[in-house]
Design an enzyme around this catalytic site. Structure first.
Site, PDB file in Angstrom:
ATOM      1  N   ARG A 135     -63.214 -56.269-120.806  1.00  0.00           N
ATOM      2  CA  ARG A 135     -63.852 -55.307-119.900  1.00  0.00           C
ATOM      3  C   ARG A 135     -65.315 -55.096-120.272  1.00  0.00           C
ATOM      4  O   ARG A 135     -66.146 -54.727-119.455  1.00  0.00           O
ATOM      5  CB  ARG A 135     -63.092 -53.972-119.884  1.00  0.00           C
ATOM      6  CG  ARG A 135     -63.764 -52.936-118.976  1.00  0.00           C
ATOM      7  CD  ARG A 135     -62.861 -51.794-118.524  1.00  0.00           C
ATOM      8  NE  ARG A 135     -61.938 -51.343-119.533  1.00  0.00           N
ATOM      9  CZ  ARG A 135     -62.274 -50.650-120.616  1.00  0.00           C
ATOM     10  NH1 ARG A 135     -63.534 -50.341-120.843  1.00  0.00           N
ATOM     11  NH2 ARG A 135     -61.349 -50.286-121.476  1.00  0.00           N
ATOM     12  N   TYR A 157     -75.482 -52.590 -95.384  1.00  0.00           N
ATOM     13  CA  TYR A 157     -74.079 -52.997 -95.324  1.00  0.00           C
ATOM     14  C   TYR A 157     -73.198 -51.736 -95.164  1.00  0.00           C
ATOM     15  O   TYR A 157     -73.444 -50.713 -95.810  1.00  0.00           O
ATOM     16  CB  TYR A 157     -73.746 -53.744 -96.621  1.00  0.00           C
ATOM     17  CG  TYR A 157     -72.351 -54.274 -96.679  1.00  0.00           C
ATOM     18  CD1 TYR A 157     -71.961 -55.320 -95.858  1.00  0.00           C
ATOM     19  CD2 TYR A 157     -71.415 -53.724 -97.551  1.00  0.00           C
ATOM     20  CE1 TYR A 157     -70.670 -55.810 -95.904  1.00  0.00           C
ATOM     21  CE2 TYR A 157     -70.125 -54.221 -97.604  1.00  0.00           C
ATOM     22  CZ  TYR A 157     -69.759 -55.262 -96.780  1.00  0.00           C
ATOM     23  OH  TYR A 157     -68.492 -55.745 -96.821  1.00  0.00           O
ATOM     24  N   ASP A 205     -80.852 -55.166-102.199  1.00  0.00           N
ATOM     25  CA  ASP A 205     -79.628 -55.945-102.024  1.00  0.00           C
ATOM     26  C   ASP A 205     -80.055 -57.258-101.358  1.00  0.00           C
ATOM     27  O   ASP A 205     -80.409 -57.281-100.183  1.00  0.00           O
ATOM     28  CB  ASP A 205     -78.643 -55.168-101.141  1.00  0.00           C
ATOM     29  CG  ASP A 205     -77.334 -55.927-100.900  1.00  0.00           C
ATOM     30  OD1 ASP A 205     -77.346 -57.178-100.984  1.00  0.00           O
ATOM     31  OD2 ASP A 205     -76.312 -55.281-100.603  1.00  0.00           O
ATOM     32  N   LYS A 245     -70.512 -63.855-101.138  1.00  0.00           N
ATOM     33  CA  LYS A 245     -71.030 -64.475 -99.917  1.00  0.00           C
ATOM     34  C   LYS A 245     -71.648 -65.831-100.218  1.00  0.00           C
ATOM     35  O   LYS A 245     -70.959 -66.741-100.610  1.00  0.00           O
ATOM     36  CB  LYS A 245     -72.014 -63.507 -99.243  1.00  0.00           C
ATOM     37  CG  LYS A 245     -71.481 -62.076 -99.112  1.00  0.00           C
ATOM     38  CD  LYS A 245     -70.357 -61.949 -98.108  1.00  0.00           C
ATOM     39  CE  LYS A 245     -69.698 -60.579 -98.134  1.00  0.00           C
ATOM     40  NZ  LYS A 245     -70.612 -59.460 -97.980  1.00  0.00           N
TER      41      LYS A 245
HETATM   42  C1  LIG Z   1     -70.570 -58.127 -98.390  1.00  0.00           C
HETATM   43  C2  LIG Z   1     -71.766 -57.346 -98.766  1.00  0.00           C
HETATM   44  C3  LIG Z   1     -71.694 -56.359 -99.770  1.00  0.00           C
HETATM   45  C4  LIG Z   1     -70.400 -56.034-100.461  1.00  0.00           C
HETATM   46  O1  LIG Z   1     -69.921 -57.118-101.185  1.00  0.00           O
HETATM   47  P1  LIG Z   1     -68.339 -57.329-101.504  1.00  0.00           P
HETATM   48  O2  LIG Z   1     -68.374 -58.508-102.417  1.00  0.00           O
HETATM   49  O3  LIG Z   1     -67.655 -57.574-100.203  1.00  0.00           O
HETATM   50  O4  LIG Z   1     -67.871 -56.084-102.163  1.00  0.00           O
HETATM   51  C5  LIG Z   1     -72.847 -55.672-100.093  1.00  0.00           C
HETATM   52  N1  LIG Z   1     -74.011 -55.923 -99.460  1.00  0.00           N
HETATM   53  C6  LIG Z   1     -74.116 -56.858 -98.494  1.00  0.00           C
HETATM   54  C7  LIG Z   1     -75.433 -57.087 -97.842  1.00  0.00           C
HETATM   55  C8  LIG Z   1     -73.006 -57.601 -98.107  1.00  0.00           C
HETATM   56  O5  LIG Z   1     -73.103 -58.527 -97.151  1.00  0.00           O
END
Ligand SMILES: *Cc1c(COP(=O)(O)O)cnc(C)c1O
Length: 397
Positions: free
Chosen positions: A58, A111, A183, A208
């Site tokens: 962890r 998001y 982000d 992604k």
């Molecule tokens: C999908 C996404 C997230 C969250 O990510 P997860 O891996 O699904 O928790 C955060 N920010 C953006 C821009 C995203 O496309």
């Protein structure tokens, strides 16, 4: 009485395996939760950071560290943390760094779950938030309070693909000392490197484009300032947002082809956007690489010609046309995610923006005929055939 020497030692783990003179070419997966140290002195030296050694997964493990180092390299960051999902990375930044009485500003088209964390969860802990249009620096400035500690932005908004005024926001943050958290999931380090443009914190949903095969859920967060990194790391350990070594290994494997995949999917996206614009019943196409995109000039400058793999478009005919379009496309998966090797198409009105009031959706142009496409690396002719059939079916109603 046996002295034990004849009993099978099935629980003895330190098998004297002969390592051999060769080495594996591929990163080994290390699933061990715990690590054994040579003595209490040694363990203490590890905890105090004098010696490097893992203790408990962890708190860190080799597969996560290797993946973090790779993304650090791509982003020009250091000390990155791999989290169990992108949202865990967003949470590590927001909840690991903000305290009761603080205020945070976020883009109003972040998001969906990030929006939820800002508007529903942070307030429960006494952290206030304001959402603003990040294309409007005056709105950002107007939202600043004495207790504002952070601004969280995405360069490209979801799903309308508008481009934030990153230069102005970075200037505002530099002048006020407010932390700029970016982000970078949609733009990727190939398109935009936030640390080169004044960011203090970089976040990714590794799920992604970086991992790129829709088979792992992971996140990444890092900070320019080591003290901020350390604060996030402690919170991440306490919250238990630890990733699985197997997932980290898959994501590492995905990253080896990231540049190639992103290049190809961007080429496809540019071609698909132009193709869609010529189809019957298509009201508009949104792609930052097209001259008719409202921030095309800004995108060209900020993203250095890397306009991304996301294309949005709108067809006439409402929900019935939307159903017909999706049903007429055999190759492209109708799925509310992005960044897979294959193309996926999502319908925000029934997925990411389902809970948003219809009037608010309409205000940003997310109608029943609105689709967001995450373009993959297929042969473009396959995509043209599918989208051509989809648009024709929608227009025929
Ligand atoms: C999908 C996404 C997230 C969250 O990510 P997860 O891996 O699904 O928790 C955060 N920010 C953006 C821009 C995203 O496309």
């Amino acid at each position: 009485m046996s002295d034990g020497s004849n009993l099978p030692k099935t629980l003895v783990r330190r098998m004297p395996l002969e390592p051999g003179v060769s080495r594996p070419v591929v990163t080994p997966i290390q699933p061990s939760v715990v690590y054994s140290s040579e003595s209490p002195d040694q363990l203490e030296a590890q905890y105090e950071g004098k010696d490097h050694g893992y203790t408990y997964s962890r708190e860190g493990h080799p597969n996560a560290d290797l993946l973090a180092a790779k993304i650090d390299m791509m982003e020009g960051g250091k000390g990155g943390i791999i989290t169990a999902s992108g949202m865990a990375a967003v949470g590590t930044a927001l909840m690991g760094l903000l305290s009761q009485g603080d205020h945070v500003i976020g883009g109003d088209q972040l998001y969906g779950r990030s929006l939820r964390m800002m508007t529903q969860d942070l307030p429960r802990f006494g952290i206030a938030s304001t959402l603003v249009d990040t294309m409007d620096p005056e709105a950002v400035k107007a939202a600043i309070r004495p207790e504002t500690k952070m601004i969280l932005v995405e360069v490209m908004s979801n799903p309308t693909l508008r481009i934030a005024d990153m230069e102005a926001i970075a200037r505002i943050c530099a002048e006020t000392g407010i932390l700029l958290a970016v982000d970078n999931t949609f733009t990727t380090p190939q398109g935009y490197r936030p640390y080169d443009h004044g960011a203090d914190i970089v976040i990714h949903s590794v799920t992604k484009l970086l991992a790129g095969h829709a088979d792992v859920t992971l996140g990444y967060v890092s900070a320019k300032d080591p003290e901020i990194s350390e604060k996030m790391r402690v919170f991440w350990i306490t919250m238990g947002a630890t990733p699985s070594p197997n997932d980290c290994w898959l994501a590492e494997r995905g990253i080896y082809t990231f540049d190639l995949r992103y290049q190809k999917s961007q080429e496809n996206a540019a071609q698909l956007a132009d193709f869609l614009a010529d189809q019957p019943g298509v009201k508009r196409v949104i792609y930052p690489g097209r001259k008719d995109h409202p921030e095309h000039q800004r995108a060209a400058k900020l993203l250095n010609g890397e306009f991304g793999n996301m294309v949005s478009f709108e067809v006439e005919g409402g929900r019935a046309a939307a159903n017909a379009l999706v049903r007429a496309m055999p190759e492209v998966a109708f799925a509310p995610t992005l960044g897979d090797v294959g193309t996926t198409v999502s319908h925000p009105a029934t997925s990411s923006h389902r809970l948003i009031a219809e009037a608010d959706r309409q205000a940003v142009g997310i109608t029943e005929g609105f689709f967001r496409v995450s373009v993959g690396i297929e042969d473009i002719e396959i995509l043209k055939a599918d989208f051509g059939a989809g648009c024709a079916a929608a227009a025929a109603l």
